[in-house]
Scaffold this motif. Structure first.
Motif, PDB file in Angstrom:
ATOM      1  N   GLN A  40       0.812  -1.201   0.057  1.00 13.58           N
ATOM      2  CA  GLN A  40      -0.098   0.038   0.084  1.00 13.58           C
ATOM      3  C   GLN A  40       0.926   1.195   0.107  1.00 13.58           C
ATOM      4  O   GLN A  40       0.366   2.227  -0.419  1.00 13.58           O
ATOM      5  N   SER A  41       1.973   1.081   0.480  1.00 12.73           N
ATOM      6  CA  SER A  41       3.039   2.252   0.402  1.00 12.73           C
ATOM      7  C   SER A  41       4.130   2.089  -0.055  1.00 12.73           C
ATOM      8  O   SER A  41       4.836   0.937   0.017  1.00 12.73           O
ATOM      9  N   ALA A  42       4.747   2.906  -0.652  1.00 17.77           N
ATOM     10  CA  ALA A  42       6.086   2.919  -1.670  1.00 17.77           C
ATOM     11  C   ALA A  42       7.308   2.637  -0.367  1.00 17.77           C
ATOM     12  O   ALA A  42       7.187   3.409   0.470  1.00 17.77           O
ATOM     13  N   ILE A  43       8.030   1.775  -0.699  1.00 18.06           N
ATOM     14  CA  ILE A  43       9.241   1.790  -0.001  1.00 18.06           C
ATOM     15  C   ILE A  43      10.579   1.735  -0.658  1.00 18.06           C
ATOM     16  O   ILE A  43      10.637   1.178  -1.804  1.00 18.06           O
ATOM     17  N   SER A  44      11.535   1.843   0.216  1.00 18.27           N
ATOM     18  CA  SER A  44      13.070   1.656  -0.419  1.00 18.27           C
ATOM     19  C   SER A  44      13.986   1.859   0.793  1.00 18.27           C
ATOM     20  O   SER A  44      13.734   2.288   1.768  1.00 18.27           O
ATOM     21  N   GLY A  45      15.152   1.216   0.400  1.00 17.18           N
ATOM     22  CA  GLY A  45      16.330   1.359   1.601  1.00 17.18           C
ATOM     23  C   GLY A  45      15.873   0.927   2.559  1.00 17.18           C
ATOM     24  O   GLY A  45      15.351  -0.435   2.633  1.00 17.18           O
ATOM     25  N   ASP A  46      15.955   1.081   3.849  1.00 15.68           N
ATOM     26  CA  ASP A  46      15.717   0.715   5.274  1.00 15.68           C
ATOM     27  C   ASP A  46      14.360   1.179   5.496  1.00 15.68           C
ATOM     28  O   ASP A  46      13.929   0.842   6.739  1.00 15.68           O
ATOM     29  N   ARG A  47      13.546   1.551   4.901  1.00 18.33           N
ATOM     30  CA  ARG A  47      12.056   1.901   5.448  1.00 18.33           C
ATOM     31  C   ARG A  47      11.262   0.905   5.333  1.00 18.33           C
ATOM     32  O   ARG A  47      11.288  -0.290   4.964  1.00 18.33           O
ATOM     33  N   LEU A  48      10.444   0.712   6.578  1.00 16.29           N
ATOM     34  CA  LEU A  48       9.511  -0.295   7.134  1.00 16.29           C
ATOM     35  C   LEU A  48       8.040   0.364   6.847  1.00 16.29           C
ATOM     36  O   LEU A  48       7.668   1.370   6.960  1.00 16.29           O
ATOM     37  N   THR A  49       7.364  -0.730   6.151  1.00 13.77           N
ATOM     38  CA  THR A  49       5.978  -0.500   6.331  1.00 13.77           C
ATOM     39  C   THR A  49       5.008  -1.858   6.892  1.00 13.77           C
ATOM     40  O   THR A  49       5.719  -2.771   7.014  1.00 13.77           O
ATOM     41  N   THR A  50       3.911  -1.646   6.556  1.00 14.58           N
ATOM     42  CA  THR A  50       3.079  -2.867   6.795  1.00 14.58           C
ATOM     43  C   THR A  50       2.406  -3.500   5.257  1.00 14.58           C
ATOM     44  O   THR A  50       2.312  -2.773   4.426  1.00 14.58           O
ATOM     45  N   LEU A  51       2.496  -4.828   5.502  1.00 13.01           N
ATOM     46  CA  LEU A  51       1.719  -5.340   4.269  1.00 13.01           C
ATOM     47  C   LEU A  51       0.579  -6.290   4.778  1.00 13.01           C
ATOM     48  O   LEU A  51       0.918  -7.066   5.833  1.00 13.01           O
ATOM     49  N   GLU A  52      -0.309  -6.378   4.322  1.00 14.35           N
ATOM     50  CA  GLU A  52      -1.707  -7.135   4.584  1.00 14.35           C
ATOM     51  C   GLU A  52      -1.537  -8.452   3.956  1.00 14.35           C
ATOM     52  O   GLU A  52      -1.561  -8.376   2.632  1.00 14.35           O
ATOM     53  N   ILE A  53      -1.672  -9.391   4.632  1.00 12.25           N
ATOM     54  CA  ILE A  53      -1.568 -10.767   3.724  1.00 12.25           C
ATOM     55  C   ILE A  53      -2.785 -11.495   4.454  1.00 12.25           C
ATOM     56  O   ILE A  53      -3.393 -11.199   5.229  1.00 12.25           O
ATOM     57  N   LYS A  54      -3.459 -12.478   3.825  1.00 13.94           N
ATOM     58  CA  LYS A  54      -4.397 -13.475   3.924  1.00 13.94           C
ATOM     59  C   LYS A  54      -3.865 -14.744   4.325  1.00 13.94           C
ATOM     60  O   LYS A  54      -3.555 -15.254   3.430  1.00 13.94           O
ATOM     61  N   ILE A  55      -4.492 -15.473   5.349  1.00 17.01           N
ATOM     62  CA  ILE A  55      -4.310 -16.885   5.777  1.00 17.01           C
ATOM     63  C   ILE A  55      -5.570 -17.370   5.951  1.00 17.01           C
ATOM     64  O   ILE A  55      -5.936 -16.894   6.985  1.00 17.01           O
ATOM     65  N   GLN A  56      -6.100 -18.158   5.271  1.00 16.16           N
ATOM     66  CA  GLN A  56      -7.465 -18.819   5.271  1.00 16.16           C
ATOM     67  C   GLN A  56      -8.409 -17.632   5.610  1.00 16.16           C
ATOM     68  O   GLN A  56      -9.305 -17.757   6.539  1.00 16.16           O
ATOM     69  N   SER A  57      -8.414 -16.679   4.562  1.00 12.78           N
ATOM     70  CA  SER A  57      -9.332 -15.392   4.700  1.00 12.78           C
ATOM     71  C   SER A  57      -9.195 -14.820   6.009  1.00 12.78           C
ATOM     72  O   SER A  57     -10.184 -13.754   6.106  1.00 12.78           O
ATOM     73  N   ASP A  58      -8.090 -14.929   6.612  1.00 13.78           N
ATOM     74  CA  ASP A  58      -8.067 -13.966   7.902  1.00 13.78           C
ATOM     75  C   ASP A  58      -6.635 -12.981   7.467  1.00 13.78           C
ATOM     76  O   ASP A  58      -5.677 -13.222   7.213  1.00 13.78           O
ATOM     77  N   PRO A  59      -7.296 -11.674   7.420  1.00  8.93           N
ATOM     78  CA  PRO A  59      -6.290 -10.859   7.274  1.00  8.93           C
ATOM     79  C   PRO A  59      -5.111 -10.482   8.232  1.00  8.93           C
ATOM     80  O   PRO A  59      -5.690 -10.395   9.570  1.00  8.93           O
ATOM     81  N   ILE A  60      -3.838 -10.488   8.171  1.00  4.72           N
ATOM     82  CA  ILE A  60      -2.867 -10.196   8.919  1.00  4.72           C
ATOM     83  C   ILE A  60      -1.870  -9.318   8.465  1.00  4.72           C
ATOM     84  O   ILE A  60      -1.485  -9.454   7.211  1.00  4.72           O
ATOM     85  N   LYS A  61      -1.469  -8.274   9.363  1.00  4.13           N
ATOM     86  CA  LYS A  61      -0.584  -7.282   8.672  1.00  4.13           C
ATOM     87  C   LYS A  61       0.932  -7.564   9.434  1.00  4.13           C
ATOM     88  O   LYS A  61       0.944  -7.893  10.694  1.00  4.13           O
ATOM     89  N   VAL A  62       1.868  -7.639   8.403  1.00  2.00           N
ATOM     90  CA  VAL A  62       3.184  -7.744   8.862  1.00  2.00           C
ATOM     91  C   VAL A  62       4.303  -6.626   8.718  1.00  2.00           C
ATOM     92  O   VAL A  62       3.812  -6.196   7.582  1.00  2.00           O
ATOM     93  N   MET A  63       5.177  -6.488   9.107  1.00  8.23           N
ATOM     94  CA  MET A  63       6.092  -5.228   9.003  1.00  8.23           C
ATOM     95  C   MET A  63       7.127  -5.965   8.055  1.00  8.23           C
ATOM     96  O   MET A  63       7.595  -6.880   8.069  1.00  8.23           O
ATOM     97  N   VAL A  64       7.195  -5.101   7.091  1.00  4.21           N
ATOM     98  CA  VAL A  64       7.980  -5.825   5.764  1.00  4.21           C
ATOM     99  C   VAL A  64       9.299  -4.425   5.395  1.00  4.21           C
ATOM    100  O   VAL A  64       8.977  -3.279   5.712  1.00  4.21           O
ATOM    101  N   GLN A  65      10.202  -5.008   4.753  1.00  2.00           N
ATOM    102  CA  GLN A  65      11.340  -4.244   4.142  1.00  2.00           C
ATOM    103  C   GLN A  65      11.674  -4.706   2.945  1.00  2.00           C
ATOM    104  O   GLN A  65      11.389  -6.063   2.381  1.00  2.00           O
ATOM    105  N   SER A  66      11.957  -3.879   1.836  1.00  2.00           N
ATOM    106  CA  SER A  66      12.375  -4.143   0.630  1.00  2.00           C
ATOM    107  C   SER A  66      13.503  -4.966   0.525  1.00  2.00           C
ATOM    108  O   SER A  66      14.662  -4.600   1.129  1.00  2.00           O
ATOM    109  N   LYS A  67      13.752  -6.158  -0.395  1.00  2.00           N
ATOM    110  CA  LYS A  67      14.858  -6.687  -0.489  1.00  2.00           C
ATOM    111  C   LYS A  67      16.083  -6.022  -1.171  1.00  2.00           C
ATOM    112  O   LYS A  67      15.730  -5.300  -2.097  1.00  2.00           O
TER     113      LYS A  67
END
Length: 233
Positions: free
Chosen positions: A176-203
């Motif tokens: 949902q948000s642009a990232i680069s470098g060491d910037r962190l943001t959240t990513l929403e994923i779904k596991i068995q239709s259950d939305p879960i947000k995790v902190m992510v960083q660009s490879k």
């Protein structure tokens, strides 16, 4: 008992009494019905180094159970990168624990301190009582921080449904948000239709624009931060 009731519904204490009652009703409803009342759903995008121990689910979802271990010295050292509101949330455990969990403790202590102060001074029905109303905010926050800190360990390995932490590698979502470098943001994923947000960083810190489908490819060692890259990269 009647005197206590009269103090609780006095002009000074009534707002906190109503708020505390609403929170009690909230917990009764969520406990009995399992309703997902996300009043404070939101993300906190932060530019921080990955040596800060942020939990993967560090956001403001009411039902999110997380364990954001942010040391005081780390927050103070990065005060220039975090705005005041973010520092406030981190320091007083509004991010490191489910928001409504911490918020309920805060309101309870605020109400109790205000009730005690206005009762002892008999100021619950006059303007002087508002000195206790506003003056109890900081003490209530400090007590909340102390009381809620032990709960972080309890919530460490649980997700938003109270289950053991799930495997996130290979999961997909739309950034949902642009990232680069060491910037962190959240990513929403779904596991068995259950939305879960995790902190992510660009490879490799490569820029990824907003609305890009991504996949989780790795995890930062010993941290609940996940590495993502564009899908079909």
């Amino acid at each position: 008992m009647k005197e206590l009731f009269d103090i609780a519904i006095s002009i000074v204490n009534l707002p906190l009494t109503v708020l505390l009652g609403a929170l009690v009703l909230y917990w009764i409803l969520t406990t009995l019905t399992g309703l997902d009342l996300d009043f404070f759903d939101g993300d906190i995008d932060m530019d921080v180094d990955t040596d800060v121990d942020f939990d993967a689910r560090a956001n403001l979802d009411v039902q999110d159970i997380s364990n954001t271990e942010v040391k005081k010295e780390e927050v103070l050292r990065r005060r220039g990168k975090l705005n005041f509101f973010q520092v406030f949330l981190l320091y007083f455990n509004f991010v490191g624990l489910p928001f409504m969990f911490t918020f309920t403790f805060f309101v309870l202590f605020w109400w109790a301190l205000t009730m005690a102060g206005t009762s002892i001074t008999h100021s619950y029905a006059n303007d002087f009582g508002f000195l206790f109303f506003f003056g109890s905010i900081l003490p209530a926050l400090l007590i909340t921080k102390i009381v809620t800190k032990p709960f972080k360990r309890f919530f460490t390995n649980f997700n938003n449904k109270g289950e053991v932490a799930l495997e996130f590698l290979g999961r997909e979502g739309v950034l949902q948000s642009a990232i680069s470098g060491d910037r962190l943001t959240t990513l929403e994923i779904k596991i068995q239709s259950d939305p879960i947000k995790v902190m992510v960083q660009s490879k490799n810190g490569l820029p990824i624009s907003a609305n890009t489908p991504v996949t989780i490819v790795n995890q930062v060692k010993n941290k609940q931060i996940y590495i993502i890259q564009p899908l079909n990269h």
